[in-house]
Design a protein around this motif. Structure first.
Motif, PDB file in Angstrom:
ATOM      1  N   MET A   1       0.941  -1.213   0.018  1.00 49.58           N
ATOM      2  CA  MET A   1      -0.009   0.089  -0.045  1.00 49.58           C
ATOM      3  C   MET A   1       0.948   1.330   0.073  1.00 49.58           C
ATOM      4  O   MET A   1       1.954   1.406   0.734  1.00 49.58           O
ATOM      5  CB  MET A   1      -0.815   0.003   1.362  1.00 49.58           C
ATOM      6  CG  MET A   1      -2.084   1.198   1.213  1.00 49.58           C
ATOM      7  SD  MET A   1      -3.005   0.808   2.606  1.00 49.58           S
ATOM      8  CE  MET A   1      -4.278   2.307   2.153  1.00 49.58           C
ATOM      9  N   THR A   2       0.638   2.119  -0.785  1.00 52.75           N
ATOM     10  CA  THR A   2       1.629   3.352  -1.154  1.00 52.75           C
ATOM     11  C   THR A   2       1.182   4.326   0.056  1.00 52.75           C
ATOM     12  O   THR A   2       0.310   4.437   1.032  1.00 52.75           O
ATOM     13  CB  THR A   2       1.119   4.077  -2.306  1.00 52.75           C
ATOM     14  OG1 THR A   2      -0.203   4.741  -2.200  1.00 52.75           O
ATOM     15  CG2 THR A   2       1.331   3.111  -3.371  1.00 52.75           C
ATOM     16  N   PHE A   3       2.119   5.238   0.375  1.00 48.91           N
ATOM     17  CA  PHE A   3       2.233   6.317   1.718  1.00 48.91           C
ATOM     18  C   PHE A   3       0.889   7.208   1.287  1.00 48.91           C
ATOM     19  O   PHE A   3       0.543   7.596   2.228  1.00 48.91           O
ATOM     20  CB  PHE A   3       3.580   6.835   1.562  1.00 48.91           C
ATOM     21  CG  PHE A   3       3.666   7.922   2.628  1.00 48.91           C
ATOM     22  CD1 PHE A   3       3.374   7.366   3.802  1.00 48.91           C
ATOM     23  CD2 PHE A   3       3.571   9.363   2.410  1.00 48.91           C
ATOM     24  CE1 PHE A   3       3.653   8.375   5.017  1.00 48.91           C
ATOM     25  CE2 PHE A   3       3.373  10.018   3.669  1.00 48.91           C
ATOM     26  CZ  PHE A   3       3.644   9.831   4.853  1.00 48.91           C
ATOM     27  N   ALA A   4       0.691   7.370   0.015  1.00 44.76           N
ATOM     28  CA  ALA A   4      -0.273   8.399  -0.345  1.00 44.76           C
ATOM     29  C   ALA A   4      -1.635   7.819  -0.045  1.00 44.76           C
ATOM     30  O   ALA A   4      -2.749   8.502   0.754  1.00 44.76           O
ATOM     31  CB  ALA A   4      -0.481   8.779  -1.961  1.00 44.76           C
ATOM     32  N   ALA A   5      -1.699   6.375  -0.456  1.00 47.46           N
ATOM     33  CA  ALA A   5      -3.051   5.910   0.246  1.00 47.46           C
ATOM     34  C   ALA A   5      -3.134   5.894   1.371  1.00 47.46           C
ATOM     35  O   ALA A   5      -4.411   5.972   2.088  1.00 47.46           O
ATOM     36  CB  ALA A   5      -3.051   4.475  -0.600  1.00 47.46           C
ATOM     37  N   ALA A  10      -6.070   7.307   6.345  1.00 45.07           N
ATOM     38  CA  ALA A  10      -5.709   8.052   7.694  1.00 45.07           C
ATOM     39  C   ALA A  10      -6.651   9.193   7.993  1.00 45.07           C
ATOM     40  O   ALA A  10      -7.598   9.541   8.728  1.00 45.07           O
ATOM     41  CB  ALA A  10      -4.302   8.569   7.979  1.00 45.07           C
ATOM     42  N   GLY A  11      -6.668  10.291   6.830  1.00 38.72           N
ATOM     43  CA  GLY A  11      -7.476  11.687   6.886  1.00 38.72           C
ATOM     44  C   GLY A  11      -8.821  11.091   6.727  1.00 38.72           C
ATOM     45  O   GLY A  11      -9.757  11.980   7.957  1.00 38.72           O
ATOM     46  N   LEU A 153      -2.412   1.868  12.152  1.00 38.07           N
ATOM     47  CA  LEU A 153      -2.887   3.345  11.875  1.00 38.07           C
ATOM     48  C   LEU A 153      -4.340   3.666  12.481  1.00 38.07           C
ATOM     49  O   LEU A 153      -4.476   4.684  13.328  1.00 38.07           O
ATOM     50  CB  LEU A 153      -2.998   3.429  10.242  1.00 38.07           C
ATOM     51  CG  LEU A 153      -3.216   4.796   9.708  1.00 38.07           C
ATOM     52  CD1 LEU A 153      -2.193   5.833  10.075  1.00 38.07           C
ATOM     53  CD2 LEU A 153      -3.750   4.994   8.068  1.00 38.07           C
ATOM     54  N   MET A 154      -5.248   2.785  12.304  1.00 41.43           N
ATOM     55  CA  MET A 154      -6.665   2.707  13.130  1.00 41.43           C
ATOM     56  C   MET A 154      -6.457   2.821  14.433  1.00 41.43           C
ATOM     57  O   MET A 154      -7.063   3.795  15.021  1.00 41.43           O
ATOM     58  CB  MET A 154      -7.492   1.919  12.408  1.00 41.43           C
ATOM     59  CG  MET A 154      -7.751   1.883  11.060  1.00 41.43           C
ATOM     60  SD  MET A 154      -9.126   0.675  10.602  1.00 41.43           S
ATOM     61  CE  MET A 154      -8.341  -0.849  10.901  1.00 41.43           C
ATOM     62  N   ALA A 155      -5.798   2.100  15.034  1.00 45.74           N
ATOM     63  CA  ALA A 155      -5.484   1.978  16.508  1.00 45.74           C
ATOM     64  C   ALA A 155      -4.917   3.158  17.025  1.00 45.74           C
ATOM     65  O   ALA A 155      -5.490   3.602  18.252  1.00 45.74           O
ATOM     66  CB  ALA A 155      -4.697   0.750  16.983  1.00 45.74           C
ATOM     67  N   THR A 156      -4.076   3.598  16.474  1.00 43.02           N
ATOM     68  CA  THR A 156      -3.187   4.879  16.757  1.00 43.02           C
ATOM     69  C   THR A 156      -4.306   6.183  16.693  1.00 43.02           C
ATOM     70  O   THR A 156      -4.321   6.948  17.727  1.00 43.02           O
ATOM     71  CB  THR A 156      -2.004   5.108  15.821  1.00 43.02           C
ATOM     72  OG1 THR A 156      -1.237   4.120  16.177  1.00 43.02           O
ATOM     73  CG2 THR A 156      -1.363   6.494  16.599  1.00 43.02           C
ATOM     74  N   ILE A 157      -4.744   6.284  15.606  1.00 43.28           N
ATOM     75  CA  ILE A 157      -5.756   7.545  15.505  1.00 43.28           C
ATOM     76  C   ILE A 157      -6.943   7.614  16.495  1.00 43.28           C
ATOM     77  O   ILE A 157      -7.235   8.187  16.993  1.00 43.28           O
ATOM     78  CB  ILE A 157      -6.309   7.637  13.988  1.00 43.28           C
ATOM     79  CG1 ILE A 157      -4.892   7.621  13.038  1.00 43.28           C
ATOM     80  CG2 ILE A 157      -7.516   8.400  13.800  1.00 43.28           C
ATOM     81  CD1 ILE A 157      -5.526   7.585  11.487  1.00 43.28           C
ATOM     82  N   LEU A 158      -7.567   6.256  16.425  1.00 42.33           N
ATOM     83  CA  LEU A 158      -8.761   6.303  17.395  1.00 42.33           C
ATOM     84  C   LEU A 158      -8.473   6.476  18.824  1.00 42.33           C
ATOM     85  O   LEU A 158      -9.175   7.053  19.476  1.00 42.33           O
ATOM     86  CB  LEU A 158      -9.376   4.968  17.166  1.00 42.33           C
ATOM     87  CG  LEU A 158     -10.620   4.386  18.001  1.00 42.33           C
ATOM     88  CD1 LEU A 158     -11.714   5.621  17.613  1.00 42.33           C
ATOM     89  CD2 LEU A 158     -11.271   3.222  17.321  1.00 42.33           C
TER      90      LEU A 158
END
Length: 203
Positions: A1-5, A10-11, A153-158
């Motif tokens: 998965m690309t960094f842009a994706a 994340a956004g 990513l999801m765990a960190t953001i949430l």
């Protein structure tokens, strides 16, 4: 998965999490009543719930989950019942600051279950993943590394967003000094949590 994706996902995910909903309301109510530290298990349950829904979607189990709604209904009502119990405890709680309140044995596990069941009882989380994931990555071709990246990513953001809500709510409570004001806060947050329980049960 690309960094842009990853950034795109994340956004979108951060905006969805930050938007006020039952989860945010429950975290705020809990933190205002008992403080940030005693809200952390509840936040952990919410994070686990999102990861479970994500796993269902990635594993192609979304259709299975929809066909076995009775299981999720039971989880949903169990979570709503426990939130209603917490609401009653807040309504009748003494006007004491969080650090002066006694801890109840097993409270952490019950709060994790409450957060988990609240999230699993909300199929909108699954719908979000079904709608968003195909826009940033092919679900059928997701590698183990991609799944791990998205989970972290999801765990960190949430967790970060819910933790910020909890801190703000806790600080708002600490501004209040008199027992009368604290009693009002307890009943207001208890009423808010009861509303969240009713909203979850009515979904």
């Amino acid at each position: 998965m690309t960094f842009a994706a990853l950034l795109v996902f994340a956004g979108i995910y951060a905006v969805a999490v930050f938007s006020p909903g039952p989860g945010v309301a429950a975290v705020v109510a809990r933190a205002m009543a008992t403080g940030t530290r005693r809200t952390l298990p509840f936040i952990l349950g919410i994070v686990l719930g999102d990861l479970v829904w994500f796993g269902f979607v990635v594993g192609g189990l979304a259709a299975v989950a929809q066909n076995f709604q009775i299981v999720f209904r039971v989880i949903q009502y169990a979570g709503a019942a426990y939130l209603a119990f917490l609401a009653w405890k807040l309504w009748t709680a003494p006007a004491a600051m969080p650090e002066n309140q006694t801890y109840v044995k097993g409270e952490g596990l019950r709060l994790v279950f409450a957060g988990l069941s609240m999230t699993l009882g909300n199929p909108k989380t699954m719908i979000f993943f079904v709608a968003i994931l195909p826009q940033v990555v092919s679900v059928e071709r997701m590698s183990g590394l991609t799944i791990a990246e998205l989970c972290v990513l999801m765990a960190t953001i949430l967790a970060a967003i819910m933790f910020c809500y909890a801190i703000l709510a806790d600080r708002a409570r600490r501004i209040i000094a008199s027992p009368r004001q604290m009693r009002i806060v307890n009943r207001a947050t208890g009423g808010l949590l009861a509303g969240v329980a009713a909203a979850i049960a009515a979904r």
